[in-house]
Design a protein around this motif. Structure first.
Motif, PDB file in Angstrom:
ATOM      1  N   ILE A  17      37.413 -35.004   6.869  1.00  0.00           N
ATOM      2  CA  ILE A  17      37.404 -33.938   8.051  1.00  0.00           C
ATOM      3  C   ILE A  17      36.258 -33.022   8.094  1.00  0.00           C
ATOM      4  O   ILE A  17      35.724 -32.888   9.268  1.00  0.00           O
ATOM      5  CB  ILE A  17      38.795 -32.830   7.489  1.00  0.00           C
ATOM      6  CG1 ILE A  17      39.729 -33.695   7.715  1.00  0.00           C
ATOM      7  CG2 ILE A  17      38.636 -31.624   8.511  1.00  0.00           C
ATOM      8  CD1 ILE A  17      41.075 -32.999   7.204  1.00  0.00           C
ATOM      9  N   ARG A  18      35.297 -32.746   6.922  1.00  0.00           N
ATOM     10  CA  ARG A  18      34.422 -32.087   7.045  1.00  0.00           C
ATOM     11  C   ARG A  18      33.195 -32.941   7.983  1.00  0.00           C
ATOM     12  O   ARG A  18      32.401 -32.277   8.741  1.00  0.00           O
ATOM     13  CB  ARG A  18      33.861 -31.659   5.664  1.00  0.00           C
ATOM     14  CG  ARG A  18      32.477 -30.964   5.761  1.00  0.00           C
ATOM     15  CD  ARG A  18      32.339 -29.460   6.385  1.00  0.00           C
ATOM     16  NE  ARG A  18      33.107 -28.856   5.394  1.00  0.00           N
ATOM     17  CZ  ARG A  18      32.567 -28.320   4.351  1.00  0.00           C
ATOM     18  NH1 ARG A  18      31.545 -28.372   3.925  1.00  0.00           N
ATOM     19  NH2 ARG A  18      33.598 -27.424   3.445  1.00  0.00           N
ATOM     20  N   ALA A  19      33.158 -34.087   7.620  1.00  0.00           N
ATOM     21  CA  ALA A  19      32.153 -35.101   8.219  1.00  0.00           C
ATOM     22  C   ALA A  19      32.243 -35.453   9.581  1.00  0.00           C
ATOM     23  O   ALA A  19      31.505 -35.370  10.494  1.00  0.00           O
ATOM     24  CB  ALA A  19      32.139 -36.450   7.172  1.00  0.00           C
ATOM     25  N   ILE A  20      33.442 -35.406   9.973  1.00  0.00           N
ATOM     26  CA  ILE A  20      33.793 -35.853  11.430  1.00  0.00           C
ATOM     27  C   ILE A  20      33.701 -34.563  12.223  1.00  0.00           C
ATOM     28  O   ILE A  20      33.075 -34.497  13.370  1.00  0.00           O
ATOM     29  CB  ILE A  20      35.181 -36.467  11.678  1.00  0.00           C
ATOM     30  CG1 ILE A  20      35.172 -36.779  13.151  1.00  0.00           C
ATOM     31  CG2 ILE A  20      36.393 -35.278  11.450  1.00  0.00           C
ATOM     32  CD1 ILE A  20      34.371 -37.835  13.606  1.00  0.00           C
ATOM     33  N   ARG A  21      34.004 -33.396  11.801  1.00  0.00           N
ATOM     34  CA  ARG A  21      33.960 -32.045  12.404  1.00  0.00           C
ATOM     35  C   ARG A  21      32.201 -31.916  12.464  1.00  0.00           C
ATOM     36  O   ARG A  21      31.903 -31.325  13.594  1.00  0.00           O
ATOM     37  CB  ARG A  21      34.413 -30.758  11.455  1.00  0.00           C
ATOM     38  CG  ARG A  21      35.687 -30.638  11.848  1.00  0.00           C
ATOM     39  CD  ARG A  21      36.345 -29.372  11.361  1.00  0.00           C
ATOM     40  NE  ARG A  21      37.671 -29.389  11.659  1.00  0.00           N
ATOM     41  CZ  ARG A  21      38.427 -29.045  12.447  1.00  0.00           C
ATOM     42  NH1 ARG A  21      37.666 -28.901  13.642  1.00  0.00           N
ATOM     43  NH2 ARG A  21      39.855 -29.232  12.482  1.00  0.00           N
ATOM     44  N   GLU A  25      30.622 -31.628  16.097  1.00  0.00           N
ATOM     45  CA  GLU A  25      29.807 -30.458  16.560  1.00  0.00           C
ATOM     46  C   GLU A  25      28.178 -30.658  17.003  1.00  0.00           C
ATOM     47  O   GLU A  25      27.733 -30.183  17.866  1.00  0.00           O
ATOM     48  CB  GLU A  25      29.676 -29.478  15.058  1.00  0.00           C
ATOM     49  CG  GLU A  25      30.882 -28.760  15.024  1.00  0.00           C
ATOM     50  CD  GLU A  25      30.884 -27.789  13.520  1.00  0.00           C
ATOM     51  OE1 GLU A  25      29.860 -27.628  13.021  1.00  0.00           O
ATOM     52  OE2 GLU A  25      32.206 -27.547  13.286  1.00  0.00           O
ATOM     53  N   ALA A  26      27.797 -31.635  16.367  1.00  0.00           N
ATOM     54  CA  ALA A  26      26.348 -32.093  16.613  1.00  0.00           C
ATOM     55  C   ALA A  26      26.422 -32.395  18.001  1.00  0.00           C
ATOM     56  O   ALA A  26      25.487 -32.378  18.852  1.00  0.00           O
ATOM     57  CB  ALA A  26      25.645 -33.011  15.417  1.00  0.00           C
ATOM     58  N   LEU A  27      27.125 -33.557  18.427  1.00  0.00           N
ATOM     59  CA  LEU A  27      27.258 -34.118  19.468  1.00  0.00           C
ATOM     60  C   LEU A  27      27.663 -33.139  20.805  1.00  0.00           C
ATOM     61  O   LEU A  27      27.101 -33.313  21.755  1.00  0.00           O
ATOM     62  CB  LEU A  27      28.354 -35.215  19.453  1.00  0.00           C
ATOM     63  CG  LEU A  27      28.497 -36.032  20.759  1.00  0.00           C
ATOM     64  CD1 LEU A  27      27.424 -36.609  21.107  1.00  0.00           C
ATOM     65  CD2 LEU A  27      29.638 -36.856  20.528  1.00  0.00           C
ATOM     66  N   SER A  28      28.518 -32.250  20.419  1.00  0.00           N
ATOM     67  CA  SER A  28      28.924 -31.289  21.600  1.00  0.00           C
ATOM     68  C   SER A  28      27.575 -30.434  21.967  1.00  0.00           C
ATOM     69  O   SER A  28      27.502 -30.098  22.739  1.00  0.00           O
ATOM     70  CB  SER A  28      30.012 -30.372  20.805  1.00  0.00           C
ATOM     71  OG  SER A  28      31.323 -31.093  20.673  1.00  0.00           O
ATOM     72  N   PRO A  76      49.065 -36.895   8.209  1.00  0.00           N
ATOM     73  CA  PRO A  76      49.064 -35.700   9.273  1.00  0.00           C
ATOM     74  C   PRO A  76      47.875 -34.992   9.228  1.00  0.00           C
ATOM     75  O   PRO A  76      47.706 -34.287  10.440  1.00  0.00           O
ATOM     76  CB  PRO A  76      50.266 -35.121   8.985  1.00  0.00           C
ATOM     77  CG  PRO A  76      50.739 -35.676   7.534  1.00  0.00           C
ATOM     78  CD  PRO A  76      50.116 -36.785   7.154  1.00  0.00           C
ATOM     79  N   ASP A  77      47.233 -34.544   8.229  1.00  0.00           N
ATOM     80  CA  ASP A  77      46.179 -33.458   8.617  1.00  0.00           C
ATOM     81  C   ASP A  77      45.066 -34.097   9.108  1.00  0.00           C
ATOM     82  O   ASP A  77      44.399 -33.344  10.053  1.00  0.00           O
ATOM     83  CB  ASP A  77      45.716 -33.003   6.871  1.00  0.00           C
ATOM     84  CG  ASP A  77      46.683 -32.230   6.170  1.00  0.00           C
ATOM     85  OD1 ASP A  77      47.615 -31.598   6.853  1.00  0.00           O
ATOM     86  OD2 ASP A  77      46.654 -32.241   5.043  1.00  0.00           O
ATOM     87  N   ILE A  78      44.567 -35.449   9.055  1.00  0.00           N
ATOM     88  CA  ILE A  78      43.712 -35.963   9.710  1.00  0.00           C
ATOM     89  C   ILE A  78      44.143 -36.293  11.006  1.00  0.00           C
ATOM     90  O   ILE A  78      43.186 -36.246  11.887  1.00  0.00           O
ATOM     91  CB  ILE A  78      43.505 -37.397   8.967  1.00  0.00           C
ATOM     92  CG1 ILE A  78      42.530 -36.906   7.600  1.00  0.00           C
ATOM     93  CG2 ILE A  78      42.155 -38.000   9.768  1.00  0.00           C
ATOM     94  CD1 ILE A  78      42.094 -38.098   6.695  1.00  0.00           C
ATOM     95  N   ASP A  83      43.382 -35.366  16.881  1.00  0.00           N
ATOM     96  CA  ASP A  83      43.976 -34.940  18.294  1.00  0.00           C
ATOM     97  C   ASP A  83      43.248 -33.906  18.560  1.00  0.00           C
ATOM     98  O   ASP A  83      42.667 -33.894  19.953  1.00  0.00           O
ATOM     99  CB  ASP A  83      45.295 -34.677  18.160  1.00  0.00           C
ATOM    100  CG  ASP A  83      46.225 -35.835  17.695  1.00  0.00           C
ATOM    101  OD1 ASP A  83      45.823 -37.046  17.689  1.00  0.00           O
ATOM    102  OD2 ASP A  83      47.479 -35.759  17.328  1.00  0.00           O
ATOM    103  N   GLU A  84      42.574 -32.954  17.818  1.00  0.00           N
ATOM    104  CA  GLU A  84      42.075 -31.745  18.126  1.00  0.00           C
ATOM    105  C   GLU A  84      40.587 -32.111  18.881  1.00  0.00           C
ATOM    106  O   GLU A  84      40.215 -31.815  20.115  1.00  0.00           O
ATOM    107  CB  GLU A  84      41.684 -30.772  17.112  1.00  0.00           C
ATOM    108  CG  GLU A  84      40.805 -29.672  17.421  1.00  0.00           C
ATOM    109  CD  GLU A  84      40.345 -28.930  16.207  1.00  0.00           C
ATOM    110  OE1 GLU A  84      39.123 -28.693  16.313  1.00  0.00           O
ATOM    111  OE2 GLU A  84      40.900 -28.850  15.117  1.00  0.00           O
ATOM    112  N   LEU A  85      39.796 -33.178  18.095  1.00  0.00           N
ATOM    113  CA  LEU A  85      38.564 -33.516  18.511  1.00  0.00           C
ATOM    114  C   LEU A  85      38.656 -34.208  19.735  1.00  0.00           C
ATOM    115  O   LEU A  85      37.752 -34.366  20.653  1.00  0.00           O
ATOM    116  CB  LEU A  85      37.947 -34.088  17.196  1.00  0.00           C
ATOM    117  CG  LEU A  85      37.530 -33.162  16.159  1.00  0.00           C
ATOM    118  CD1 LEU A  85      36.934 -33.759  14.920  1.00  0.00           C
ATOM    119  CD2 LEU A  85      36.835 -31.983  16.662  1.00  0.00           C
ATOM    120  N   ASP A  86      39.434 -35.267  19.719  1.00  0.00           N
ATOM    121  CA  ASP A  86      39.777 -36.178  20.773  1.00  0.00           C
ATOM    122  C   ASP A  86      40.129 -35.409  22.158  1.00  0.00           C
ATOM    123  O   ASP A  86      39.782 -35.865  23.116  1.00  0.00           O
ATOM    124  CB  ASP A  86      40.701 -37.355  20.548  1.00  0.00           C
ATOM    125  CG  ASP A  86      40.677 -38.530  21.211  1.00  0.00           C
ATOM    126  OD1 ASP A  86      39.636 -39.019  21.683  1.00  0.00           O
ATOM    127  OD2 ASP A  86      41.743 -38.865  21.949  1.00  0.00           O
TER     128      ASP A  86
END
Length: 158
Positions: A17-21, A25-28, A76-78, A83-86
């Motif tokens: 979760i930390r890695a994908i966030r 964030e960097a891409l955004s 479910p946490d991932i 879903d949030e990031l997508d």
């Protein structure tokens, strides 16, 4: 060391979760800076497609998304983070499509549906490219996505 990793990230889920966030964030940040400067609606949409596509086979950002997607199916946490990031990415695409509609460059009854369709196409081709599918390179991926966007959003004469 493995001990440091487990100290800061008690589980693989926390690490993922930390890695994908962090990656998103960097891409955004890059997307916001680059897209804001592009006024032409078609060029803006093409820029988004370009920024979202993998660099080529083995693209680490896309490999990370593979891990997120495969784990989202069982955790479910991932799944919530996925879903949030997508959803955030599709909102960026929807905004670009609305921008084009407001300027008379695009035509669609539903910018959100158009964004979902374009996002699915980008994702599918990006998976193939990241896996090194024969006969597909980044140039082809970008050409196909741009052609599909034009076919779907092109103004029609009435």
């Amino acid at each position: 060391s493995p001990g440091h990793v487990t100290y800061y990230f008690p589980s693989k889920t926390d690490l993922l979760i930390r890695a994908i966030r962090r990656s998103e964030e960097a891409l955004s940040t890059v997307v916001a800076e680059e897209v804001r400067r592009v006024r032409d609606p078609w060029k803006r949409l093409e820029k988004l497609i370009d920024l979202s596509a993998p660099s080529g086979p083995g693209d680490q950002g896309w490999v990370l998304w593979f891990e997120v997607r495969s784990n989202a199916a069982i955790d479910p946490d991932i799944a919530l983070v996925h879903d949030e990031l997508d959803g955030q990415w599709r909102a960026i695409l929807s905004d670009a499509i609305r921008y084009g509609c407001e300027r008379g460059a695009f035509e669609t009854d539903d910018p959100d549906e158009a964004a979902r369709l374009l996002s699915a196409l980008i994702d599918g081709l990006s998976i193939q490219l990241t896996l090194g599918s024969p006969g597909l390179n980044r140039t082809d991926l970008l050409r196909l996505c741009r052609a599909a966007a034009r076919a779907h959003l092109q103004l029609t004469t009435r």
